[in-house]
Enzyme design. Structure first.
Site, short mmCIF file in Angstrom:
data_model
loop_
_atom_site.label_atom_id
_atom_site.label_comp_id
_atom_site.label_asym_id
_atom_site.label_seq_id
_atom_site.Cartn_x
_atom_site.Cartn_y
_atom_site.Cartn_z
N GLU B 19 -6.07 3.73 8.11
CA GLU B 19 -5.78 4.29 6.78
C GLU B 19 -6.77 5.40 6.44
OE1 GLU B 19 -4.04 -0.02 5.32
OE2 GLU B 19 -5.91 0.72 4.46
N CYS B 118 -3.04 0.01 0.49
CA CYS B 118 -3.32 -1.31 1.04
C CYS B 118 -4.09 -2.14 0.01
CB CYS B 118 -4.06 -1.14 2.37
SG CYS B 118 -4.15 -2.57 3.45
N HIS B 137 -0.84 -3.58 -0.26
CA HIS B 137 -0.52 -4.47 0.85
C HIS B 137 0.05 -5.79 0.28
CE1 HIS B 137 -1.00 -6.87 4.53
NE2 HIS B 137 -0.89 -5.70 5.13
#
Lengths: 202, 202
Positions: B19, B118, B137
């Protein structure tokens, strides 16, 4: 298929950091023992570096490698796959290094896997692998299309040589390696938590 | 839309390296001046570290940050967007840090962009942002769904707050940031050389 496979991924100054990181991270998620080895540019004026070594990647991210590359420590008796990422300058260093070329040939001879992505596919040529299906980043297609059966598929599996195209194909490239090393069930198991958008074709 | 936008991306021990790397790399490809700032875990026993700092990310990759995080050097007068990546332990450090919470509020107040992906979306909660559309997430959905209008879209744009889900949505997340900072033409320009498989939905 080994119960606990091991992967070696090469890195150099100029390596494409997304291709390196996605491949390494996905392999670790699959339980593969993953080791990165820093390959020095033989044309660089200063070969001594920090220990452990750090690569300055293609878009400026600095990544610490797990060790310096050494042919004797990186052979197919120690790992099940060797992976060569792209990034123009990094791939030039990796593909142009005689010991990397020898390493690739040893993995092929021992029937271990060899993964190459983006400009990393140039190493198939410099290692003088036989003519077979292969893909690469479009920017190096012209260099490769006479010596290989060039494909534009996102991931090309030719026996034990797995090639791919660029950062945008790094996920399916890494997931293909997971499937070949650990089986299709492991691929499915680690895919879910990555949360790809629906309709993603890999 | 600034002619030459600048981005700040936070990193900590335990940050999800895909990420971080995908977002940083894509922004650099778009010509965005991108700076990473290492946030120390206030619960760690030793706060002094190497200079420049290195983060040990969630799957073991060590990434060098461009500087240590400092609230006075990271404000919305200096950057057009602040980005908070995931990775459970890294996101805990980032979202739990009072100066990061203050930083997020300052960006919102100054109408600059805030990107979270996330478990990084937890920072929207710890910074006490108002109830609005958001994703994260799936593993932290339960913590967020009462305080936000929870969505499962890959990328959620709520005015200046851009949230996303995980490594598998990091490309569309980063490309959305590029479009908002640099325009749709720049997004298209950098998308081609990434070589996504056909049918990729972003």
């Amino acid at each position: 298929m080994s119960a606990s496979p091991a992967a070696l991924i090469l890195i150099a100054d100029g390596t494409e950091e997304m291709e390196f990181t996605i491949t390494y991270d996905i392999l670790v998620r699959a339980g593969v023992r993953t080791v990165s080895a820093f390959v020095q540019d033989l044309a660089a004026s200063v070969l001594a570096g920090p220990n452990p070594p750090f690569a300055t990647c293609s878009r400026g991210i600095r990544i610490g490698a797990d060790m310096y590359f050494d042919l004797a420590q990186c052979g197919p008796d120690m790992y099940d796959v060797v992976i060569i990422p792209g990034g123009a300058r990094g791939a030039d260093t990796l593909a142009g290094h005689p010991s990397v070329q020898e390493l690739v040939r040893r993995y092929v001879e021992r029937n271990k896997l060899v993964g190459m992505i983006c400009a990393g596919s140039l190493a198939a040529q410099t290692a003088k692998l036989e003519k077979q299906p292969l893909t690469s980043h479009p920017s190096v297609k012209a260099q490769l299309q006479d010596d290989f059966e060039y494909s534009e598929d996102p991931v090309v599996v030719s026996d034990n040589l797995i090639t791919s195209r660029g950062p945008g194909t790094a996920f399916p490239f890494a997931l293909t390696l997971v499937e070949m090393l650990c089986g299709p069930q492991k691929r499915e198991e680690i895919r879910g938590p990555l949360v790809f958008p629906s309709q993603t074709p890999f």
